[in-house]
Design an enzyme around this catalytic site. Structure first.
Site, PDB file in Angstrom:
ATOM      1  N   LYS A 213      10.787  -6.490   1.687  1.00 16.96           N
ATOM      2  CA  LYS A 213      11.460  -7.576   0.981  1.00 16.96           C
ATOM      3  C   LYS A 213      12.932  -7.236   0.727  1.00 16.96           C
ATOM      4  O   LYS A 213      13.828  -8.036   0.990  1.00 16.96           O
ATOM      5  CB  LYS A 213      10.753  -7.871  -0.332  1.00 16.96           C
ATOM      6  CG  LYS A 213      11.315  -9.086  -1.073  1.00 16.96           C
ATOM      7  CD  LYS A 213      10.687  -9.256  -2.443  1.00 16.96           C
ATOM      8  CE  LYS A 213       9.227  -9.595  -2.374  1.00 16.96           C
ATOM      9  NZ  LYS A 213       8.643  -9.902  -3.694  1.00 16.96           N
ATOM     10  N   GLU A 219      10.244   4.462   2.825  1.00 17.41           N
ATOM     11  CA  GLU A 219       9.366   4.766   3.951  1.00 17.41           C
ATOM     12  C   GLU A 219       9.589   3.779   5.104  1.00 17.41           C
ATOM     13  O   GLU A 219       9.686   4.166   6.273  1.00 17.41           O
ATOM     14  CB  GLU A 219       7.897   4.724   3.516  1.00 17.41           C
ATOM     15  CG  GLU A 219       7.520   5.736   2.460  1.00 17.41           C
ATOM     16  CD  GLU A 219       7.655   5.204   1.046  1.00 17.41           C
ATOM     17  OE1 GLU A 219       7.072   5.812   0.135  1.00 17.41           O
ATOM     18  OE2 GLU A 219       8.365   4.188   0.852  1.00 17.41           O
ATOM     19  N   GLY A 274       3.431  -7.876  -3.303  1.00 15.45           N
ATOM     20  CA  GLY A 274       3.121  -7.254  -2.022  1.00 15.45           C
ATOM     21  C   GLY A 274       1.668  -7.374  -1.627  1.00 15.45           C
ATOM     22  O   GLY A 274       1.344  -7.686  -0.477  1.00 15.45           O
ATOM     23  N   ARG A 275       0.759  -7.146  -2.569  1.00 14.18           N
ATOM     24  CA  ARG A 275      -0.668  -7.177  -2.236  1.00 14.18           C
ATOM     25  C   ARG A 275      -1.187  -8.594  -2.055  1.00 14.18           C
ATOM     26  O   ARG A 275      -2.348  -8.790  -1.698  1.00 14.18           O
ATOM     27  CB  ARG A 275      -1.470  -6.428  -3.303  1.00 14.18           C
ATOM     28  CG  ARG A 275      -1.290  -6.937  -4.723  1.00 14.18           C
ATOM     29  CD  ARG A 275      -1.817  -5.904  -5.726  1.00 14.18           C
ATOM     30  NE  ARG A 275      -1.575  -6.245  -7.118  1.00 14.18           N
ATOM     31  CZ  ARG A 275      -0.453  -6.019  -7.767  1.00 14.18           C
ATOM     32  NH1 ARG A 275       0.587  -5.500  -7.139  1.00 14.18           N
ATOM     33  NH2 ARG A 275      -0.330  -6.332  -9.053  1.00 14.18           N
ATOM     34  N   GLU A 360      -4.453  -1.750  -7.803  1.00 16.76           N
ATOM     35  CA  GLU A 360      -3.051  -1.909  -8.173  1.00 16.76           C
ATOM     36  C   GLU A 360      -2.902  -3.024  -9.199  1.00 16.76           C
ATOM     37  O   GLU A 360      -2.001  -2.992 -10.043  1.00 16.76           O
ATOM     38  CB  GLU A 360      -2.192  -2.203  -6.942  1.00 16.76           C
ATOM     39  CG  GLU A 360      -0.694  -2.066  -7.203  1.00 16.76           C
ATOM     40  CD  GLU A 360       0.137  -2.045  -5.936  1.00 16.76           C
ATOM     41  OE1 GLU A 360       0.490  -0.941  -5.466  1.00 16.76           O
ATOM     42  OE2 GLU A 360       0.430  -3.134  -5.400  1.00 16.76           O
ATOM     43  N   HIS A 391     -25.618   5.823   6.347  1.00 16.61           N
ATOM     44  CA  HIS A 391     -25.866   7.204   6.746  1.00 16.61           C
ATOM     45  C   HIS A 391     -24.842   8.161   6.136  1.00 16.61           C
ATOM     46  O   HIS A 391     -24.725   9.293   6.587  1.00 16.61           O
ATOM     47  CB  HIS A 391     -25.879   7.316   8.272  1.00 16.61           C
ATOM     48  CG  HIS A 391     -27.007   6.550   8.893  1.00 16.61           C
ATOM     49  ND1 HIS A 391     -28.247   7.109   9.132  1.00 16.61           N
ATOM     50  CD2 HIS A 391     -27.093   5.249   9.284  1.00 16.61           C
ATOM     51  CE1 HIS A 391     -29.039   6.189   9.665  1.00 16.61           C
ATOM     52  NE2 HIS A 391     -28.357   5.063   9.779  1.00 16.61           N
ATOM     53  N   LYS A 513       7.499   7.905  -6.708  1.00 14.50           N
ATOM     54  CA  LYS A 513       8.547   7.607  -5.726  1.00 14.50           C
ATOM     55  C   LYS A 513       9.908   8.122  -6.191  1.00 14.50           C
ATOM     56  O   LYS A 513      10.690   8.653  -5.399  1.00 14.50           O
ATOM     57  CB  LYS A 513       8.607   6.101  -5.457  1.00 14.50           C
ATOM     58  CG  LYS A 513       7.395   5.566  -4.713  1.00 14.50           C
ATOM     59  CD  LYS A 513       7.658   4.223  -4.058  1.00 14.50           C
ATOM     60  CE  LYS A 513       7.944   3.130  -5.043  1.00 14.50           C
ATOM     61  NZ  LYS A 513       8.053   1.805  -4.383  1.00 14.50           N
TER      62      LYS A 513
END
Length: 550
Positions: A213, A219, A274-275, A360, A391, A513
């Site tokens: 954004k 990153e 964001g999510r 979050e 399993h 961060k």
């Protein structure tokens, strides 16, 4: 709003748990009420594709009285008012002074939604039109790279919601995808992630989508610059950045500085978290892969579930009931985790996506009135596709000491009906069996009848009485997937409303961060940094020595 424990019906819920919940035995409830399944199952009619999704809550610790008390708690917590405020564009994300309007991104009716007196829908529809034109140009081959070749390798560079959403949706809807395309999603700052994506990519046919954004996310911008350096090196500096890079961003100055033509910039507003952003320009990789028509169906399914959540009375409201059950398990039964296990390989990234959505959003310990909460919030959500998961960690579900409420998801109709549908029938048999086994268990009487040795009796006992929700769709279509995602969005919203927390900020990701930024600078300085605790300082010194940075 008051904290959950101060709500008038909270004491009633505690009393109900003490008198009914603690002694509740699911299999006995089914014996007492042959119509229990009919009573506590709900069908969602998805107008996006004229299909139905069945939500079976009957294998939960639920009675008429439980539901009645939980609904009263939801009303006392102001769930309806908070929900309506969200849909009206009010700034319910008060810590960031923002509206919360991912619902506008999939508002296919274009009903006006206002923020600060301005209708946001013309802007939403403008970006969707831009996405449609661009995605169809890529798919048709009309858009070409600098040497005139179509772009068939798509590399999405993002992190968090800018990665998890597109990855999950393109995988879930792979059946509808263009198989001539190769998709990569790069999020990790570990250079291996980018290196593997670039290893077999051809710069002449590769398109990079840079999803940030602000276009300043460390990153993402680092990975984007590495991709740009690779592209220019591989093309001897002749490659045209404007034809091979687009930005999913709102920072035009930084986008231009990078070399991306602002015409190839796809924006979204500050009220898109964001999510919750896969419905926005962040979903461009999805539109390119499955086509914009299918992407619109995806939005339509989401909108249909939005309307169900917005308009259905709480006692019949599917995501509300699920969210209230989650609160009940967390705060009355001490459940700390929640499992989502899809019986569908296409949904293999769905639990990872839901982890961010849930944890979050509701991993908070401060209430909306600025007080430390006095109860559990935010369950740890985890999951893997069945039958593989059977399993691995299902042992813990059946015989462990923890109560783990579980969601099972199945499509009745497979996209790939191999061997006369034998695979799908085996898959379905496990879907039904696991929920039944977790409920009924296996006791001493049955074990004796099977001739189990006394020494193994306890080891082979299954206590049962483990709650599950079964979700049965017709097929995992774009519309169905959209509805399923929004079901979990509003389930999470319901939890947050009752717990009186702000589900829409994420300050918890900031501290690590900021410290990383400081330490990154220290790694380039000679000697060992000061001012850290002995463990952190020692680890930094050891790393610098091993990496030959000291």
């Amino acid at each position: 709003m008051p904290q959950a424990t101060a709500l008038p019906h909270w004491a009633a819920l505690q009393s109900h748990h003490d008198t009914v919940g603690k002694s509740f035995v699911l299999k006995e409830e089914f014996k007492k009420d042959p119509k229990r399944f009919e009573k506590f199952s709900y069908t969602f009619n998805n107008t996006a594709d004229n299909s139905e999704i069945l939500f079976d809550f009957s294998k939960n610790f639920l009675t008429d009285e439980t539901l009645k008390i939980l609904v009263e708690i939801a009303k006392e917590a102001g769930l309806e008012q908070l929900r309506d405020a969200m849909f009206k564009g009010e700034k319910i994300n008060f810590t960031e002074d923002r509206a919360v309007l991912h619902v506008a991104l999939r508002n296919i009716t274009s009903e006006p939604i206002y923020v600060d007196g301005k209708d946001v829908m013309p802007g939403v529809n403008k970006e969707l039109k831009h996405m449609e034109e661009f995605s169809e140009a890529i798919r048709s081959g009309e858009w070409k790279g600098y040497t005139g070749k179509p772009l068939t390798t798509i590399i999405n560079i993002g992190i968090g919601g800018s990665d998890l959403g597109p990855v999950m949706v393109t995988e879930a809807l792979k059946y509808y995808g263009d198989r001539k395309q190769t998709l990569h999603f790069v999020s990790n700052i570990d250079g291996t992630h980018m290196a593997e994506a670039l290893r077999d990519s051809d710069p002449e046919t590769t398109l990079f989508l840079v999803a940030s954004k602000t276009f300043t996310t460390a990153e993402t911008t680092t990975n984007a610059h590495s991709a740009k350096d690779w592209f220019l090196k591989k093309t001897d500096g002749k490659g045209d950045i404007a034809k091979h890079f687009v930005a999913l961003s709102t920072n035009e100055a930084e986008v231009k500085k990078f070399g991306i033509d602002p015409k190839n910039m796809f924006g979204f507003e500050s009220w898109v978290g964001g999510r919750y952003s896969v419905w926005s320009a962040i979903g461009l990789s999805v539109a390119i892969h499955i086509g914009f028509k299918r992407f619109h169906e995806f939005l339509s399914g989401a909108h249909a579930m939005d309307m169900h959540f917005r308009n259905t009375p709480l006692e019949k409201n599917i995501p509300v009931i699920a969210g209230l059950l989650s609160v009940y398990y967390s705060d009355m039964f001490g459940a700390q985790t929640h499992l989502v296990s899809p019986f569908d390989q296409y949904l293999h990234r769905f639990p990872a996506y839901l982890q961010q959505l849930s944890m979050e959003s509701n991993g908070k310990s401060v209430s909306r009135d600025n007080q430390m909460v006095r109860y559990t919030t935010g369950p740890v959500l985890f999951g893997e596709p069945a039958t593989n998961a059977q399993h691995s960690f299902y042992q813990l579900l059946h015989q462990g000491t923890k109560l783990i409420p579980t969601d099972f998801i199945l499509a009745a109709e497979s996209h790939n009906p191999i061997d006369n549908n034998k695979h799908q029938k085996m898959l379905a048999s496990n879907f039904f069996a696991q929920a039944e086994a977790l409920m009924v268990g296996k006791g001493e009487e049955q074990l004796k009848a099977e001739g189990t040795p006394e020494a193994l009796m306890k080891h082979k006992t299954f206590l049962g009485n483990r709650p599950t929700t079964s979700i049965l769709a017709q097929k995992i279509t774009p519309g169905t997937l959209g509805a399923l995602i929004v079901y979990y969005e509003h389930l999470t919203f319901t939890e947050g409303a009752v717990w009186n927390i702000n589900s829409f900020d994420q300050w918890g990701v900031e501290l690590g961060k900021s410290l990383a930024k400081k330490i990154l600078a220290e790694l380039d300085e000679p000697g060992n940094p000061q001012g850290h605790d002995s463990s952190t300082g020692g680890l930094i010194a050891a790393f610098k020595a091993k990496a030959k940075l000291a």
